[in-house]
Design a protein around this motif. Sequence first.
Motif, PDB file in Angstrom:
ATOM      1  N   LYS A 106      16.877  78.454  24.235  1.00 25.58           N
ATOM      2  CA  LYS A 106      15.955  79.591  24.281  1.00 25.58           C
ATOM      3  C   LYS A 106      15.233  79.587  25.622  1.00 25.58           C
ATOM      4  N   LEU A 107      15.235  80.721  26.296  1.00 29.43           N
ATOM      5  CA  LEU A 107      14.502  80.885  27.554  1.00 29.43           C
ATOM      6  C   LEU A 107      13.373  81.883  27.339  1.00 29.43           C
ATOM      7  N   GLU A 108      12.195  81.549  27.818  1.00 29.38           N
ATOM      8  CA  GLU A 108      11.079  82.495  27.835  1.00 29.38           C
ATOM      9  C   GLU A 108      10.669  82.682  29.287  1.00 29.38           C
ATOM     10  N   VAL A 109      10.781  83.921  29.765  1.00 26.81           N
ATOM     11  CA  VAL A 109      10.622  84.224  31.185  1.00 26.81           C
ATOM     12  C   VAL A 109       9.465  85.199  31.359  1.00 26.81           C
ATOM     13  N   ASP A 129       4.589  86.675  54.337  1.00 27.55           N
ATOM     14  CA  ASP A 129       4.778  85.269  53.983  1.00 27.55           C
ATOM     15  C   ASP A 129       4.840  85.053  52.468  1.00 27.55           C
ATOM     16  N   LEU A 130       4.379  86.043  51.707  1.00 25.86           N
ATOM     17  CA  LEU A 130       4.314  85.884  50.254  1.00 25.86           C
ATOM     18  C   LEU A 130       5.707  85.975  49.641  1.00 25.86           C
ATOM     19  N   GLU A 131       5.908  85.233  48.578  1.00 25.44           N
ATOM     20  CA  GLU A 131       7.216  85.215  47.917  1.00 25.44           C
ATOM     21  C   GLU A 131       7.015  85.305  46.409  1.00 25.44           C
ATOM     22  N   LEU A 132       7.828  86.148  45.767  1.00 25.24           N
ATOM     23  CA  LEU A 132       7.745  86.316  44.318  1.00 25.24           C
ATOM     24  C   LEU A 132       8.593  85.260  43.621  1.00 25.24           C
ATOM     25  N   TYR A 133       8.065  84.758  42.518  1.00 23.88           N
ATOM     26  CA  TYR A 133       8.850  83.851  41.688  1.00 23.88           C
ATOM     27  C   TYR A 133       8.543  84.132  40.225  1.00 23.88           C
ATOM     28  N   ILE A 134       9.373  83.584  39.356  1.00 23.24           N
ATOM     29  CA  ILE A 134       9.255  83.786  37.911  1.00 23.24           C
ATOM     30  C   ILE A 134       9.045  82.431  37.251  1.00 23.24           C
ATOM     31  N   SER A 135       8.178  82.391  36.265  1.00 27.97           N
ATOM     32  CA  SER A 135       8.021  81.164  35.473  1.00 27.97           C
ATOM     33  C   SER A 135       8.960  81.225  34.272  1.00 27.97           C
ATOM     34  N   MET A 136       9.628  80.122  33.997  1.00 27.59           N
ATOM     35  CA  MET A 136      10.602  80.085  32.901  1.00 27.59           C
ATOM     36  C   MET A 136      10.453  78.781  32.119  1.00 27.59           C
ATOM     37  N   VAL A 137      10.452  78.912  30.802  1.00 23.23           N
ATOM     38  CA  VAL A 137      10.457  77.750  29.907  1.00 23.23           C
ATOM     39  C   VAL A 137      11.823  77.693  29.229  1.00 23.23           C
ATOM     40  N   VAL A 138      12.484  76.559  29.342  1.00 24.51           N
ATOM     41  CA  VAL A 138      13.792  76.360  28.722  1.00 24.51           C
ATOM     42  C   VAL A 138      13.640  75.366  27.576  1.00 24.51           C
ATOM     43  N   ASP A 139      13.977  75.810  26.356  1.00 23.80           N
ATOM     44  CA  ASP A 139      13.939  74.930  25.186  1.00 23.80           C
ATOM     45  C   ASP A 139      15.357  74.681  24.701  1.00 23.80           C
ATOM     46  N   VAL A 140      15.708  73.426  24.521  1.00 26.51           N
ATOM     47  CA  VAL A 140      17.027  73.047  24.020  1.00 26.51           C
ATOM     48  C   VAL A 140      16.844  72.374  22.656  1.00 26.51           C
ATOM     49  N   PHE A 141      17.389  73.008  21.589  1.00 28.35           N
ATOM     50  CA  PHE A 141      17.299  72.500  20.220  1.00 28.35           C
ATOM     51  C   PHE A 141      18.631  71.861  19.830  1.00 28.35           C
ATOM     52  N   LYS A 142      18.550  70.820  19.020  1.00 30.22           N
ATOM     53  CA  LYS A 142      19.770  70.258  18.438  1.00 30.22           C
ATOM     54  C   LYS A 142      19.703  70.288  16.921  1.00 30.22           C
ATOM     55  N   ASP A 143      18.732  69.633  16.361  1.00 29.40           N
ATOM     56  CA  ASP A 143      18.548  69.684  14.914  1.00 29.40           C
ATOM     57  C   ASP A 143      17.060  69.460  14.622  1.00 29.40           C
ATOM     58  N   GLU A 144      16.693  69.594  13.362  1.00 30.64           N
ATOM     59  CA  GLU A 144      15.284  69.518  12.978  1.00 30.64           C
ATOM     60  C   GLU A 144      14.675  68.142  13.228  1.00 30.64           C
ATOM     61  N   ASP A 145      15.496  67.114  13.288  1.00 30.86           N
ATOM     62  CA  ASP A 145      14.977  65.753  13.425  1.00 30.86           C
ATOM     63  C   ASP A 145      14.860  65.293  14.874  1.00 30.86           C
ATOM     64  N   SER A 146      15.540  65.985  15.794  1.00 26.94           N
ATOM     65  CA  SER A 146      15.592  65.464  17.157  1.00 26.94           C
ATOM     66  C   SER A 146      14.555  66.075  18.091  1.00 26.94           C
ATOM     67  N   GLY A 147      13.785  67.034  17.618  1.00 29.78           N
ATOM     68  CA  GLY A 147      12.773  67.643  18.473  1.00 29.78           C
ATOM     69  C   GLY A 147      13.389  68.608  19.479  1.00 29.78           C
ATOM     70  N   ILE A 148      12.615  68.934  20.508  1.00 31.44           N
ATOM     71  CA  ILE A 148      13.037  69.920  21.509  1.00 31.44           C
ATOM     72  C   ILE A 148      12.889  69.305  22.894  1.00 31.44           C
ATOM     73  N   LEU A 149      13.945  69.475  23.702  1.00 32.84           N
ATOM     74  CA  LEU A 149      13.873  69.095  25.111  1.00 32.84           C
ATOM     75  C   LEU A 149      13.427  70.341  25.878  1.00 32.84           C
ATOM     76  N   GLU A 150      12.285  70.235  26.558  1.00 30.03           N
ATOM     77  CA  GLU A 150      11.699  71.418  27.204  1.00 30.03           C
ATOM     78  C   GLU A 150      11.598  71.220  28.713  1.00 30.03           C
ATOM     79  N   PHE A 151      12.011  72.260  29.428  1.00 31.90           N
ATOM     80  CA  PHE A 151      11.920  72.291  30.890  1.00 31.90           C
ATOM     81  C   PHE A 151      10.946  73.400  31.297  1.00 31.90           C
ATOM     82  N   ILE A 152      10.014  73.081  32.165  1.00 30.72           N
ATOM     83  CA  ILE A 152       9.153  74.093  32.783  1.00 30.72           C
ATOM     84  C   ILE A 152       9.690  74.328  34.188  1.00 30.72           C
TER      85      ILE A 152
END
Length: 238
Positions: A106-109, A129-152
């Motif tokens: 899941k990505l939230e942008v 000099d200004l530059e535009l960027y986007i913030s993105m959160v990446v969530d990687v799910f496997k199963d209910e017991d393993s939690g979520i690996l999250e990237f900012i």
Amino acid sequence: MTMFLRRIGQMGRRQSSSILSCYRPLITPIQHPSPNEQSRGFVSEMRKTAFEDRIRRLIRNDIQYELDRSPLTQLVSKFKSFSVDERSGEQWIRLNKKFGDNEEIKLEVTMFQVSAPPAKDGSLTTANDLELYISMVVDVFKDEDSGILEFICNVWPDSIEIDKVFMRDQDGMTGKPYLGPPFHDLDDELQSSLYDFLESRGINDELVVFLHKCMQHKSKNEYIRWMGNIESFVARKK
């Protein structure tokens, strides 16, 4: 004696009449506005209407200017293997995909932010000099017991930059859990491997280009929608 009683009776009647007069209802005459007051109220209403018409005209002109530059477009519902949820009226979009047999990504942008480079001694930062960027959160799910690996991440026009990576529960975070060191403090080989981990899941340079185009369209759509809502509110009568 008879005269004395008559005087007492007259005094009693006068006193009773005086007391009763205190309880007589006061009738206030209806005050009609004077011609001058009516004129001032009319002029005030005309000014209010003219002011609101001016706001609406400016809004419509601005909307037309944006439409003349480029028409409104609906965001695509899919990109590669990602489904795209536009989240109309909000400041972010969501992308989802399945990966392998047991992973969900899941990505939230969020919409654009502006970054200014560090100022050099004696130099001024300009608009160029200004530059535009986007913030993105990446969530990687496997199963209910393993939690979520999250990237900012920060998504630049030509690259993805990982800012943080950590594990969290599927119910969110409570308290102040340890989120690991800053990403750039990790071993170089580990950093490279985590970028490869994302790239193998389709979070790559092609996605970068798509997200920047996508958020350009969304920014325009949301701006026109926002202007239209204000114009409709100003036009609404009581």
